[in-house]
Design an enzyme around this catalytic site. Structure first.
Site, PDB file in Angstrom:
ATOM      1  CG  HIS A  19      -4.498 -46.365   5.567  1.00 16.54           C
ATOM      2  ND1 HIS A  19      -5.742 -45.774   5.622  1.00 16.54           N
ATOM      3  CD2 HIS A  19      -3.671 -45.549   6.286  1.00 16.54           C
ATOM      4  CE1 HIS A  19      -5.678 -44.670   6.339  1.00 16.54           C
ATOM      5  NE2 HIS A  19      -4.432 -44.505   6.752  1.00 16.54           N
TER       6      HIS A  19
ATOM      7  CB  SER B 280       5.908 -41.698   7.309  1.00 14.18           C
ATOM      8  OG  SER B 280       6.152 -41.088   6.053  1.00 14.18           O
TER       9      SER B 280
END
Length: 733
Positions: A146, A306
């Site tokens: 990713h 995050s």
């Protein structure tokens, strides 16, 4: 068993330390004392009589692709196109087979944004042509790390063409070929070996970027967890039967978005840097990308996680924008951005990557729990736009045709969207809805009702021109390696979604006679379907919920499907599973907006590779060496050479009067910048950020490229060239 005499009774502390010093393959710890005594008896087992449990193979191959002009995949920002290289992208493949080679499982972690359906179909087609039925859709898992800094253009569905300039064949080919080559290498290097699993907590490396969505989950459920992110890393260690280290796979939930949406250098972000550090440590004396030890840092349920640990702040005022809509008083949502722990995005990538690497190294050194047992795998294709989900004895619901909500266009605090869309929109915008209706068509009432409370921005499941915009047919897959179950999920599960899925699969194994399974989620596998939130998170429609494309019951559908796969594995009835409807292989051709490659030109009185800005004569460690050359489009190299190195840093050896390569373009410490000029001209600037432990001496930097030359008969050729800087000296600090 080859037992030797007992060494005695040691404290738990001393026993574990002795284990660590001697090395796991030489010892087997046998607990003979009662736990409450805090004492351990242990016996040494003759390593020559310890048998392997599996056949193991691993391989790594370059899958970088074009590093110039191709849009980067992840932030959906059409202005974010590649113009250079920070770190190369790799596919890392791991094969585990029974000793009698009756069953195999393949896990691939590739440094790409996500695995697309087209990518998977092409990989499986190539594997079938090489190996017949040995590697199939049921026993091959393809997972993307990713990274948001890899080339795009490898999708067959229309939505992903909008920001990727269509299907870019050189990008797709590079990833397909890299994945297949990594599997080839693993296949050729199979040897008898053992697997060990360990797990531990990673601190100071992640935050939940949608905490207000997370808070919608029931308080009773949230109270069972100490954090609103999964901080646990699961690590699988691989050694051969002689104790020789082979590699590892680590699964940890964090978005590789330390490099933000202003970056234009292709790279593998924080998890790729962790792989780089581990492989450099184990493959001593090798250049980056070389050596037999393979370390994959794979994705998990990272949907709302995050690495930008300083949290969201208004970039114009510095005040916090950690609110339900992630907006700022001045400038709105586009001013709200999260920052990492470093001084800049490079520094943040280094810090987060190093944190992950250090925890993995610690877990690796103390991995004592052995994985044993048979191999199995289960796979189905399912039409995710039409799944009936039984919630309880009285209620059945259905999934929806794919659609994206208004908050999808808002982006996240890691990378904001455009036009000041905001997260948390549960009502549509008449202005944008009218534009959508005129250009793309109004969503049907059925789709609107199915997706409530999501206000639909793009009804992608009802959009078919020039090809379908989103997949309907999706892979669901579980591979079991003894007591380890890998759930291959086709998207980004949020923290709580992942927890619910893992628990449901574990309960299913438990209830069918397969207890104590280690269940992990491997993210972004096989086909990309955006996000999967919980039903409760879906109600507040932040970015992740607006991107849950099959509606509010998507997670429940997946849980039902994966429970079915787990049940089939546990009861040995995988052969009875229906295959499901096969996905389409769309006939796309060369639909791309990527500019054609034009002939490269050079300035007057110069040739390709000539130095335009020279190095200094002397540097100290930690300084930056910089040199600029007459360059050519890096796409020339990507389209004509399977693997191409753009640069080397070389050290002069006095004894042999020769140059030795010490770094290449896969190194974290080198940066390759391409600047496009006018009339076919371009420059290349190479930076070397000198590590503090660099050996003093005489060095030089070399640049390698290809330029395109048109011939008189309207044909073109690509001609290799190189350039070399002047020599320079590195002195001690």
């Amino acid at each position: 068993m080859g037992l030797m005499s007992p060494l005695g009774i040691l404290s738990r502390f001393h026993a574990c330390n002795l284990f660590k010093k001697v090395g796991l393959p030489l010892l087997s710890l046998i607990l003979l004392a009662h736990v409450s005594t805090n004492l351990l008896f242990f016996l040494i087992i003759d390593p020559s009589e310890v048998t392997a449990n599996y056949l193991l193979g691993m391989g790594r191959a370059d899958c970088t692709g074009p590093v110039a002009e191709v849009p980067l995949m992840g932030y959906a920002n059409p202005e974010q196109v590649g113009s250079g290289l920070l770190m190369r992208l790799y596919s890392r493949a791991f094969i585990v087979a029974d000793l009698d080679d009756s069953r195999r499982v393949v896990f691939v972690s590739a440094d790409i944004g996500m695995v697309s359906q087209r990518l998977r179909l092409e990989v499986l087609k190539k594997l079938k042509s090489k190996y017949g039925e040995l590697y199939r859709q049921d026993n091959v898992i393809l997972s993307g790390t990713h990274t948001h800094s890899g080339p795009g253009g490898y999708f067959q569905y229309t939505l992903f063409w909008i920001t990727s300039k269509g299907l870019i064949r050189p990008s797709l080919n590079a990833i397909v070929n890299g994945i297949v080559k990594s599997i080839d290498i693993a296949h050729q290097n199979m040897k008898r070996g053992r697997l060990f699993i360990n797990r531990g907590t990673v601190e100071n490396s992640q935050i939940n970027r949608s905490p207000f969505s997370y808070l919608e989950n029931p308080a009773s459920e949230r109270s069972r967890y100490s954090s609103n992110t999964d901080k646990e890393m699961v690590m699988l260690k691989m050694v051969d039967e002689n104790g020789q280290e082979l590699g590892l796979i680590s699964w940890f939930a964090v978005h590789p978005v330390s490099m933000n949406n202003t970056n234009h250098l292709v790279n593998s972000d924080n998890v790729g840097y962790a792989s780089y550090l581990f492989e450099q440590e184990k493959n001593k004396g090798m250049l980056p990308g070389e050596g037999s030890f393979v370390a994959a840092f794979a994705s998990s349920n990272l949907g709302d996680v995050s690495p930008n640990t300083k949290g969201p702040f208004c970039v114009n005022t510095g005040e916090s924008c950690n609110n339900p809509h992630s907006t700022c008083p001045m400038g709105g949502a586009k001013m709200c951005m999260a920052m990492g722990p470093g001084n800049d995005m490079f520094d943040s990538t280094r810090i987060i990557g190093q944190n992950i690497y250090l925890k993995a190294r610690d877990l690796y050194e103390q991995a004592y729990q052995e994985v044993t047992g048979p191999l199995s795998s289960a796979h189905q294709w399912v039409n995710m736009s039409d799944v009936s989900v039984k919630l309880n004895a009285t209620h059945t619901v259905k999934t929806c045709k794919p659609a994206l909500g208004h908050s999808f266009a808002a982006g996240t605090i890691d990378g904001v969207g455009a036009f000041n869309f905001t997260q948390g929109s549960v009502e549509g915008n008449p202005f944008w809805d009218e534009i959508r209706d005129q250009l793309l068509g109004e969503p049907s009432n059925e789709t609107k009702a199915c997706h409530k409370p999501k206000p639909i921005l793009f009804s992608t499941g009802e959009m078919t021109r020039p090809h379908p915009w989103h997949p309907d047919i999706v892979d669901v897959q579980i591979a079991a390696i003894g007591s380890l179950a890998i759930i291959a999920v086709p998207g980004e599960f949020t923290t709580m979604s992942g927890r619910r899925l893992r628990e449901a699969v574990k309960r299913e194994f438990d209830s069918h006679g397969t207890p104590r399974m280690d269940v992990i989620i491997a993210g972004l596998c096989n086909v990309y379907t955006h996000y999967i939130t919980t039903y409760e998170e879906y109600q507040v429609q932040r970015y992740e919920a607006a991107s849950t494309i099959y509606g509010p019951h998507t997670l429940s559908a997946y849980i039902q499907l994966y429970r079915g796969l787990a049940r089939a594995i546990a009861t040995n009835t995988v052969q009875d599973l229906p295959r499901g409807p096969e996905p389409p292989f769309l006939n796309i051709g060369n639909m791309t907006l990527l500019p054609p490659l034009t002939a490269d030109r050079m300035p007057a009185n110069k040739t390709f590779g000539d130095v335009l800005q020279e190095v200094r004569q002397q540097y100290r460690a930690t300084e930056v060496v910089e040199v600029t050359f007459v360059g050519a489009n890096p796409r020339n190299s990507a389209e004509n050479v399977t693997e191409h190195n753009f640069l080397t840093v070389e050290r002069h050896t006095n004894t042999s009067d020769s140059w030795h390569v010490v770094w290449n373009d896969a190194s974290w410490d080198t940066r390759f910048y391409w600047t496009k000029g006018s009339f076919g001209r371009s420059n290349v600037t190479i930076e070397w950020h000198i590590p503090c432990d660099t050996e003093p001496g005489v060095y030089r930097i070399r640049y390698f490229g290809h330029y395109k030359k048109k011939l008189s008969n309207n044909r073109a050729v690509f001609i290799p060239f190189e350039g070399t800087s002047s020599v320079f000296e590195i002195t001690t600090l």
